[in-house]
Design a protein around this motif. Structure first.
Motif, PDB file in Angstrom:
ATOM      1  N   THR A 173     -26.561 -49.139   5.897  1.00 40.29           N
ATOM      2  CA  THR A 173     -26.499 -48.298   6.381  1.00 40.29           C
ATOM      3  C   THR A 173     -28.042 -47.803   6.961  1.00 40.29           C
ATOM      4  OG1 THR A 173     -27.315 -46.885   4.383  1.00 40.29           O
ATOM      5  CG2 THR A 173     -24.735 -47.277   4.701  1.00 40.29           C
ATOM      6  N   PRO A 174     -28.396 -46.719   7.607  1.00 46.02           N
ATOM      7  CA  PRO A 174     -29.731 -46.382   8.159  1.00 46.02           C
ATOM      8  C   PRO A 174     -30.613 -45.976   6.466  1.00 46.02           C
ATOM      9  CG  PRO A 174     -28.295 -45.251   9.181  1.00 46.02           C
ATOM     10  CD  PRO A 174     -27.384 -45.927   8.179  1.00 46.02           C
ATOM     11  N   ALA A 175     -29.774 -45.641   5.503  1.00 47.30           N
ATOM     12  CA  ALA A 175     -30.730 -45.306   4.348  1.00 47.30           C
ATOM     13  C   ALA A 175     -30.875 -46.424   3.499  1.00 47.30           C
ATOM     14  CB  ALA A 175     -29.862 -44.257   3.466  1.00 47.30           C
ATOM     15  N   GLY A 176     -30.255 -47.789   3.960  1.00 45.38           N
ATOM     16  CA  GLY A 176     -30.352 -49.003   3.317  1.00 45.38           C
ATOM     17  C   GLY A 176     -29.001 -49.546   2.768  1.00 45.38           C
ATOM     18  N   PRO A 177     -29.165 -50.644   2.152  1.00 48.77           N
ATOM     19  CA  PRO A 177     -27.552 -51.119   1.639  1.00 48.77           C
ATOM     20  C   PRO A 177     -26.847 -50.446   0.722  1.00 48.77           C
ATOM     21  CG  PRO A 177     -29.741 -52.515   0.720  1.00 48.77           C
ATOM     22  CD  PRO A 177     -30.078 -51.340   1.707  1.00 48.77           C
ATOM     23  N   GLU A 178     -25.670 -50.237   0.639  1.00 47.80           N
ATOM     24  CA  GLU A 178     -24.856 -49.625  -0.540  1.00 47.80           C
ATOM     25  C   GLU A 178     -23.848 -50.433  -0.840  1.00 47.80           C
ATOM     26  OE1 GLU A 178     -23.075 -46.026   0.781  1.00 47.80           O
ATOM     27  OE2 GLU A 178     -24.901 -45.215   1.466  1.00 47.80           O
ATOM     28  N   SER A 179     -23.109 -50.539  -2.303  1.00 46.11           N
ATOM     29  CA  SER A 179     -22.029 -51.210  -2.267  1.00 46.11           C
ATOM     30  C   SER A 179     -21.162 -50.349  -3.213  1.00 46.11           C
ATOM     31  CB  SER A 179     -22.466 -52.420  -3.079  1.00 46.11           C
ATOM     32  OG  SER A 179     -22.900 -52.195  -4.411  1.00 46.11           O
ATOM     33  N   PHE A 180     -19.728 -50.793  -3.136  1.00 45.20           N
ATOM     34  CA  PHE A 180     -19.046 -50.191  -4.037  1.00 45.20           C
ATOM     35  C   PHE A 180     -17.759 -51.129  -4.234  1.00 45.20           C
ATOM     36  CE2 PHE A 180     -17.983 -48.801   0.240  1.00 45.20           C
ATOM     37  CZ  PHE A 180     -16.744 -49.174   0.431  1.00 45.20           C
ATOM     38  N   THR A 181     -16.864 -50.693  -5.053  1.00 49.77           N
ATOM     39  CA  THR A 181     -15.504 -51.502  -5.071  1.00 49.77           C
ATOM     40  C   THR A 181     -14.261 -50.896  -4.593  1.00 49.77           C
ATOM     41  OG1 THR A 181     -15.391 -50.790  -7.482  1.00 49.77           O
ATOM     42  CG2 THR A 181     -16.703 -52.831  -7.288  1.00 49.77           C
ATOM     43  N   SER A 182     -13.578 -51.670  -4.527  1.00 50.30           N
ATOM     44  CA  SER A 182     -12.015 -51.193  -3.649  1.00 50.30           C
ATOM     45  C   SER A 182     -11.117 -52.038  -4.224  1.00 50.30           C
ATOM     46  CB  SER A 182     -12.380 -51.194  -2.302  1.00 50.30           C
ATOM     47  OG  SER A 182     -11.132 -50.581  -1.454  1.00 50.30           O
ATOM     48  N   GLU A 183      -9.617 -51.406  -4.490  1.00 45.63           N
ATOM     49  CA  GLU A 183      -8.739 -52.242  -4.942  1.00 45.63           C
ATOM     50  C   GLU A 183      -8.261 -53.001  -3.706  1.00 45.63           C
ATOM     51  OE1 GLU A 183      -5.652 -49.943  -6.940  1.00 45.63           O
ATOM     52  OE2 GLU A 183      -7.274 -48.924  -8.221  1.00 45.63           O
ATOM     53  N   ARG A 184      -8.155 -52.441  -2.745  1.00 48.89           N
ATOM     54  CA  ARG A 184      -7.589 -53.076  -1.343  1.00 48.89           C
ATOM     55  C   ARG A 184      -8.525 -52.801  -0.291  1.00 48.89           C
ATOM     56  NH1 ARG A 184      -4.034 -49.734  -4.081  1.00 48.89           N
ATOM     57  NH2 ARG A 184      -2.286 -50.737  -4.776  1.00 48.89           N
ATOM     58  N   VAL A 185      -8.423 -53.714   0.710  1.00 54.62           N
ATOM     59  CA  VAL A 185      -9.339 -53.563   2.006  1.00 54.62           C
ATOM     60  C   VAL A 185      -8.494 -54.196   3.034  1.00 54.62           C
ATOM     61  CG1 VAL A 185     -11.284 -54.528   3.236  1.00 54.62           C
ATOM     62  CG2 VAL A 185     -11.447 -54.333   0.820  1.00 54.62           C
TER      63      VAL A 185
END
Ligand SMILES: Cc1cc2nc3c(=O)[nH]c(=O)nc-3n(C[C@H](O)[C@H](O)[C@H](O)COP(=O)(O)OP(=O)(O)OC[C@H]3O[C@@H](n4cnc5c(N)ncnc54)[C@H](O)[C@@H]3O)c2cc1C
Length: 368
Positions: A187-199
């Motif tokens: 993102t413009p503010a830098g890297p982000e991560s999160f977890t998701s059950e499905r994609v």
């Protein structure tokens, strides 16, 4: 427990339709889009035709989802006040040699349960006096919808049901863990991560690249997409036709046709140009004008080259290469390949706009 139960990659018409359908059941659903706004790629660079379903092999995803999607899009347009044109379409033969092509189309439409009527040259002349033909077909259920209007409605339905749209968020890594997916975005503010059950991978032109990020061997799976550009020319002439007019389709395209948008503006296209490199160049060169003029005049002899001006273009994500036969949409839950919770959508070229709400229903069944 994962941060969210569902992440959709890509806010084109397909990702938006899925978000609208699933947001209520998956509170906090995340929709990732790399661009500043939704729908800035293929979904806003097409003919906006709500196809009836006459072209696709019976039983294919394209045939079934086009027929179902056409009904759903027309209903949504009425319910939500999305601009649409219920103009119908003609498919016209311009030589005797093309007449068997109309018979093939007529049989295919019947097999897909789509209404189509045969017309004589005289009947076509009385409906569309400027069209030259030796006979044709009338598809009364083909129409036109505002693609932006449709996408805006899907987005608002999704947001109202609690979905989160993250724009300027490019998916850069997708990693399967024991019970969920780790999703990393730039993102413009830098890297982000999160977890998701499905994609759900609804990344359009980049859907093969996203499948590869997840760990799929796209060559072995037959998921490699070709980029196939389609350009348009427009005319300022008004009142030339009052419905869409198509030639008998070729092996690799529906042929350059006459399309109206919801404001009645007349355009011609798209042509077929496989791009040698994956570079999204949307320029429409004036050098194509003579070729367009010749194709258009076969159906509409009154249109001169000078009446045509370069207009927009779009790029189709195609599974079939220039010499390959029909390839269907890929709509696949990937547990069998060792990637549970991942749904891949590949090769979503035409009729993807029409089929979008029906694709969403198919995805709902897969993630249930
Ligand atoms: C010339 C042309 C004419 C067409 N005419 C018609 C027609 O008349 N009727 C019809 O039914 N269909 C038509 N189609 C097909 C239709 O436009 C597409 O099937 C449909 O728009 C596909 O929508 P989509 O959401 O899958 O893809 P897209 O609109 O391309 O959306 C995918 C989104 O994913 C995003 N994305 C990609 N990678 C990432 C990443 N790593 N991280 C975050 N976001 C990412 C992209 O930015 C994009 O916004 C036409 C297509 C073309 C090219």
């Amino acid at each position: 427990m994962a941060d969210t139960s569902l992440t959709i990659v890509g806010a084109g018409v397909v990702g938006l339709a899925i978000a609208a359908r699933l947001a209520a059941r998956h509170r906090g659903l995340v929709l990732l889009e790399r661009n500043p706004r939704h729908g800035q790629e293929t979904s806003s660079r097409n003919s906006e035709v709500v196809h009836a379903g006459i072209y696709y092999p019976p039983g294919s995803w394209k045939a079934r989802l086009c027929v179902e999607g056409s009904r759903l899009v027309r209903e949504a347009a009425v319910r939500h006040g999305i601009p649409q044109l219920r103009c119908g379409k003609l498919v016209v033969a311009t030589t005797e040699a093309e007449l068997p092509g109309l018979d093939d189309l007529f049989e295919r439409a019947a097999a897909n349960d789509v209404p189509l009527r045969r017309l004589t040259a005289r009947e076509i002349q009385s409906l569309e006096p400027q069209v030259a033909s030796v006979g044709g077909l009338n598809s009364p259920t083909t129409g036109v919808v505002s693609a932006h209007g449709l996408m805006d409605v899907f987005l608002h339905l999704a947001l109202d049901a609690g979905a989160i749209l993250k724009t300027r968020a490019r998916l850069v890594s997708l990693e399967r863990r024991t019970a969920d997916w780790r999703v990393e975005v730039e993102t413009p503010a830098g890297p982000e991560s999160f977890t998701s059950e499905r994609v759900v991978n609804a990344a359009g032109l980049e859907a093969d690249a996203v499948a590869a990020l997840a760990g799929i061997d796209v060559e072995a799976a037959g998921y490699r997409q070709h980029w196939c550009k389609g350009s348009y020319f427009a005319t300022a002439k008004r009142g030339v036709v009052s419905r869409l007019v198509y030639p008998v389709p070729g092996a690799h395209s529906l042929g350059i046709h006459a399309i109206l948008d919801v404001s009645g503006r007349l355009r011609f296209g798209p042509d077929v140009e496989y791009l040698p490199e994956r570079v999204a160049d949307y320029t429409v060169g004036d050098a194509r004008r003579a070729g367009f003029g010749a194709a258009v005049r076969r159906m509409l002899p009154g249109i001169a080259d000078a009446d045509l001006a370069p207009d927009t273009s779009g790029i189709r994500p195609r599974l079939q290469g220039p010499r390959d036969g029909f390839r269907d949409f890929v709509i696949a839950e990937e547990s069998a390949r060792g990637f549970p919770g991942l749904v891949n959508l590949l090769g979503i070229d035409s009729p993807g706009l029409t089929a979008s709400p029906a694709i969403a229903a198919a995805v709902e069944r897969l993630v249930a």
